[in-house]
Write a protein that holds these residues in place. Structure first.
Motif, PDB file in Angstrom:
ATOM      1  N   GLY A 195       0.818  -1.214   0.000  1.00 24.94           N
ATOM      2  CA  GLY A 195       0.000   0.000   0.000  1.00 24.94           C
ATOM      3  C   GLY A 195       0.850   1.261   0.000  1.00 24.94           C
ATOM      4  O   GLY A 195       0.577   2.220  -0.731  1.00 24.94           O
ATOM      5  N   TYR A 196       1.904   1.255   0.831  1.00 23.40           N
ATOM      6  CA  TYR A 196       2.819   2.403   0.844  1.00 23.40           C
ATOM      7  C   TYR A 196       3.436   2.620  -0.529  1.00 23.40           C
ATOM      8  O   TYR A 196       3.541   3.761  -1.013  1.00 23.40           O
ATOM      9  N   LEU A 197       3.893   1.510  -1.159  1.00 25.90           N
ATOM     10  CA  LEU A 197       4.523   1.622  -2.480  1.00 25.90           C
ATOM     11  C   LEU A 197       3.552   2.175  -3.523  1.00 25.90           C
ATOM     12  O   LEU A 197       3.913   3.044  -4.320  1.00 25.90           O
ATOM     13  N   ARG A 198       2.335   1.660  -3.516  1.00 32.32           N
ATOM     14  CA  ARG A 198       1.356   2.112  -4.508  1.00 32.32           C
ATOM     15  C   ARG A 198       1.127   3.620  -4.404  1.00 32.32           C
ATOM     16  O   ARG A 198       0.979   4.308  -5.420  1.00 32.32           O
ATOM     17  N   LYS A 199       1.102   4.125  -3.172  1.00 31.39           N
ATOM     18  CA  LYS A 199       0.868   5.556  -2.975  1.00 31.39           C
ATOM     19  C   LYS A 199       2.023   6.401  -3.508  1.00 31.39           C
ATOM     20  O   LYS A 199       1.855   7.594  -3.774  1.00 31.39           O
ATOM     21  N   SER A 209       0.775  -0.617 -11.253  1.00 30.46           N
ATOM     22  CA  SER A 209       1.783  -1.570 -11.700  1.00 30.46           C
ATOM     23  C   SER A 209       1.934  -2.767 -10.772  1.00 30.46           C
ATOM     24  O   SER A 209       2.554  -3.752 -11.146  1.00 30.46           O
ATOM     25  N   ILE A 210       1.371  -2.691  -9.562  1.00 31.95           N
ATOM     26  CA  ILE A 210       1.435  -3.832  -8.652  1.00 31.95           C
ATOM     27  C   ILE A 210       0.067  -4.500  -8.618  1.00 31.95           C
ATOM     28  O   ILE A 210      -0.898  -3.936  -8.104  1.00 31.95           O
ATOM     29  N   GLU A 211      -0.014  -5.670  -9.201  1.00 27.98           N
ATOM     30  CA  GLU A 211      -1.263  -6.426  -9.210  1.00 27.98           C
ATOM     31  C   GLU A 211      -1.409  -7.226  -7.918  1.00 27.98           C
ATOM     32  O   GLU A 211      -0.441  -7.797  -7.419  1.00 27.98           O
ATOM     33  N   THR A 212      -2.635  -7.274  -7.411  1.00 30.73           N
ATOM     34  CA  THR A 212      -2.972  -8.183  -6.318  1.00 30.73           C
ATOM     35  C   THR A 212      -3.504  -9.462  -6.927  1.00 30.73           C
ATOM     36  O   THR A 212      -4.487  -9.436  -7.670  1.00 30.73           O
ATOM     37  N   LEU A 213      -2.854 -10.575  -6.674  1.00 30.57           N
ATOM     38  CA  LEU A 213      -3.304 -11.865  -7.192  1.00 30.57           C
ATOM     39  C   LEU A 213      -4.070 -12.569  -6.080  1.00 30.57           C
ATOM     40  O   LEU A 213      -3.482 -13.040  -5.107  1.00 30.57           O
ATOM     41  N   ARG A 219       2.178  -9.188  -8.050  1.00 31.15           N
ATOM     42  CA  ARG A 219       2.997  -9.261  -9.253  1.00 31.15           C
ATOM     43  C   ARG A 219       3.186  -7.844  -9.789  1.00 31.15           C
ATOM     44  O   ARG A 219       2.226  -7.065  -9.862  1.00 31.15           O
ATOM     45  N   LEU A 220       4.417  -7.522 -10.171  1.00 28.61           N
ATOM     46  CA  LEU A 220       4.698  -6.217 -10.749  1.00 28.61           C
ATOM     47  C   LEU A 220       4.662  -6.332 -12.264  1.00 28.61           C
ATOM     48  O   LEU A 220       5.313  -7.203 -12.849  1.00 28.61           O
ATOM     49  N   VAL A 221       3.894  -5.476 -12.896  1.00 25.64           N
ATOM     50  CA  VAL A 221       3.775  -5.467 -14.355  1.00 25.64           C
ATOM     51  C   VAL A 221       4.033  -4.049 -14.853  1.00 25.64           C
ATOM     52  O   VAL A 221       4.125  -3.101 -14.072  1.00 25.64           O
ATOM     53  N   GLU A 222       4.154  -3.902 -16.150  1.00 24.38           N
ATOM     54  CA  GLU A 222       4.448  -2.572 -16.692  1.00 24.38           C
ATOM     55  C   GLU A 222       3.354  -1.582 -16.367  1.00 24.38           C
ATOM     56  O   GLU A 222       3.603  -0.472 -15.940  1.00 24.38           O
ATOM     57  N   ASP A 223       2.108  -1.972 -16.552  1.00 24.35           N
ATOM     58  CA  ASP A 223       0.980  -1.128 -16.159  1.00 24.35           C
ATOM     59  C   ASP A 223      -0.281  -1.960 -16.286  1.00 24.35           C
ATOM     60  O   ASP A 223      -0.585  -2.459 -17.366  1.00 24.35           O
ATOM     61  N   ALA A 224      -0.999  -2.102 -15.173  1.00 26.48           N
ATOM     62  CA  ALA A 224      -2.198  -2.937 -15.174  1.00 26.48           C
ATOM     63  C   ALA A 224      -3.457  -2.124 -15.359  1.00 26.48           C
ATOM     64  O   ALA A 224      -4.553  -2.604 -15.135  1.00 26.48           O
ATOM     65  N   GLY A 225      -3.332  -0.857 -15.718  1.00 27.45           N
ATOM     66  CA  GLY A 225      -4.509  -0.034 -15.896  1.00 27.45           C
ATOM     67  C   GLY A 225      -4.823   0.748 -14.648  1.00 27.45           C
ATOM     68  O   GLY A 225      -3.991   0.932 -13.780  1.00 27.45           O
ATOM     69  N   GLY A 227      -6.981   1.660 -11.062  1.00 29.10           N
ATOM     70  CA  GLY A 227      -7.638   0.984  -9.958  1.00 29.10           C
ATOM     71  C   GLY A 227      -6.790  -0.120  -9.386  1.00 29.10           C
ATOM     72  O   GLY A 227      -5.764  -0.498  -9.930  1.00 29.10           O
ATOM     73  N   ASP A 228      -7.223  -0.668  -8.241  1.00 31.58           N
ATOM     74  CA  ASP A 228      -6.511  -1.758  -7.579  1.00 31.58           C
ATOM     75  C   ASP A 228      -6.996  -3.064  -8.177  1.00 31.58           C
ATOM     76  O   ASP A 228      -7.982  -3.638  -7.762  1.00 31.58           O
ATOM     77  N   ARG A 229      -6.312  -3.527  -9.188  1.00 32.59           N
ATOM     78  CA  ARG A 229      -6.753  -4.689  -9.941  1.00 32.59           C
ATOM     79  C   ARG A 229      -6.474  -5.969  -9.185  1.00 32.59           C
ATOM     80  O   ARG A 229      -5.367  -6.211  -8.742  1.00 32.59           O
ATOM     81  N   GLN A 230      -7.482  -6.819  -9.030  1.00 33.32           N
ATOM     82  CA  GLN A 230      -7.298  -8.124  -8.441  1.00 33.32           C
ATOM     83  C   GLN A 230      -7.435  -9.166  -9.539  1.00 33.32           C
ATOM     84  O   GLN A 230      -8.307  -9.095 -10.391  1.00 33.32           O
ATOM     85  N   VAL A 231      -6.530 -10.132  -9.530  1.00 28.68           N
ATOM     86  CA  VAL A 231      -6.500 -11.141 -10.585  1.00 28.68           C
ATOM     87  C   VAL A 231      -6.783 -12.502  -9.986  1.00 28.68           C
ATOM     88  O   VAL A 231      -6.240 -12.862  -8.949  1.00 28.68           O
ATOM     89  N   ASP A 232      -7.625 -13.274 -10.659  1.00 33.78           N
ATOM     90  CA  ASP A 232      -7.917 -14.632 -10.212  1.00 33.78           C
ATOM     91  C   ASP A 232      -6.685 -15.496 -10.408  1.00 33.78           C
ATOM     92  O   ASP A 232      -6.091 -15.516 -11.485  1.00 33.78           O
ATOM     93  N   ASP A 233      -6.267 -16.206  -9.373  1.00 30.98           N
ATOM     94  CA  ASP A 233      -5.006 -16.954  -9.455  1.00 30.98           C
ATOM     95  C   ASP A 233      -5.096 -18.189 -10.307  1.00 30.98           C
ATOM     96  O   ASP A 233      -4.082 -18.762 -10.683  1.00 30.98           O
ATOM     97  N   GLU A 234      -6.276 -18.661 -10.636  1.00 35.40           N
ATOM     98  CA  GLU A 234      -6.394 -19.860 -11.471  1.00 35.40           C
ATOM     99  C   GLU A 234      -6.552 -19.497 -12.940  1.00 35.40           C
ATOM    100  O   GLU A 234      -5.886 -20.058 -13.800  1.00 35.40           O
ATOM    101  N   SER A 235      -7.401 -18.538 -13.231  1.00 29.76           N
ATOM    102  CA  SER A 235      -7.648 -18.229 -14.634  1.00 29.76           C
ATOM    103  C   SER A 235      -6.638 -17.240 -15.178  1.00 29.76           C
ATOM    104  O   SER A 235      -6.418 -17.151 -16.382  1.00 29.76           O
TER     105      SER A 235
END
Length: 240
Positions: A195-199, A209-213, A219-225, A227-235
């Motif tokens: 949370g500190y890093l995102r701010k 850039s930091i996705e919540t799985l 996971r750090l990505v180039e840009d996830a768009g 909002g706080d994106r949550q990704v399903d760990d299976e799909s």
């Protein structure tokens, strides 16, 4: 960056540990040659600080066994002995540098950083993910042309995420590499620091850039768009 300190003088070991942690390193202590050898062969470190006079196995023997097992981690030998033969023995066995006690902590840090630079061909000089840039040597972070100030723990977390870009990292993995192997506090400290890093690295720039799985970690990505994106760990896709 992870450092293994193998030193049987408890007060000195704790002093070294505190100083290194203030510089942003993650430190593992071992107080015998036997324990130090186990940590050095069972785990991965960026630098090993190795005392020569140790109970169990001497520093010379620890070093000899490490090199026999092709553990090529840079080793800085620490010793109370100040003699050409002791230094020559250490270097002949595969030590990368040698420091005589008592030593200045400023010099110790300089030697450690020199060993890391010497190893630099194995690592990129700058870590880049999109326009996010981290310089391990200068301990600086930028997003585009703007400098970002981070605490040592935030810097360590970001460096670990960037070195493993696009890779799902669990909270235990993050704790082990950014905190230490024996951290026994709550895992949600990772959430707090994410949370500190995102701010600091995302929110002011409209990035995510930091996705919540979900159920996994981060996971750090180039840009996830946005909002706080949550990704399903299976799909592997964002939930609808």
């Amino acid at each position: 960056m992870r450092v293994l300190v193998i030193e049987d003088e408890t007060r000195l070991a704790q002093t070294i540990r505190r100083g290194l942690e203030l510089e942003g390193f993650v430190v593992q202590l071992a107080h015998t040659g036997t324990d130090g050898l186990w940590h050095a062969t069972e785990d991965s470190f960026d630098v090993i600080l190795l005392d020569i006079m140790l109970p169990g196995l001497s520093g010379y023997e620890v070093l000899r066994r490490l090199r026999e097992r092709d553990v090529l981690t840079p080793v800085l030998m620490l010793t109370a002995k100040d003699g050409d033969y002791e230094q020559a023995d250490a270097l002949d066995l595969g030590a990368d540098d040698y420091l005589t006690k008592p030593f200045s902590f400023v010099v110790l840090i300089a030697r450690v950083r020199a060993l890391l630079r010497r190893r630099a061909p194995q690592r990129p000089a700058l870590l880049k993910v999109g326009d996010l840039e981290l310089d391990p040597a200068r301990r600086s972070v930028r997003r585009g042309a703007r400098a970002i100030t981070l605490t040592p723990r935030e810097f360590g977390l970001l460096e670990f995420l960037m070195r493993h870009r696009e890779i799902a990292l669990t909270k235990p993995e993050i704790l082990r590499n950014v905190w230490d192997a024996h951290y026994d506090g709550p895992e949600n400290v990772v959430e707090v620091y994410v949370g500190y890093l995102r701010k600091k690295i995302d929110t002011p720039f409209g990035r995510t850039s930091i996705e919540t799985l979900r159920g996994v970690g981060y996971r750090l990505v180039e840009d996830a768009g946005s909002g706080d994106r949550q990704v399903d760990d299976e799909s592997g896709s964002a939930p609808g």
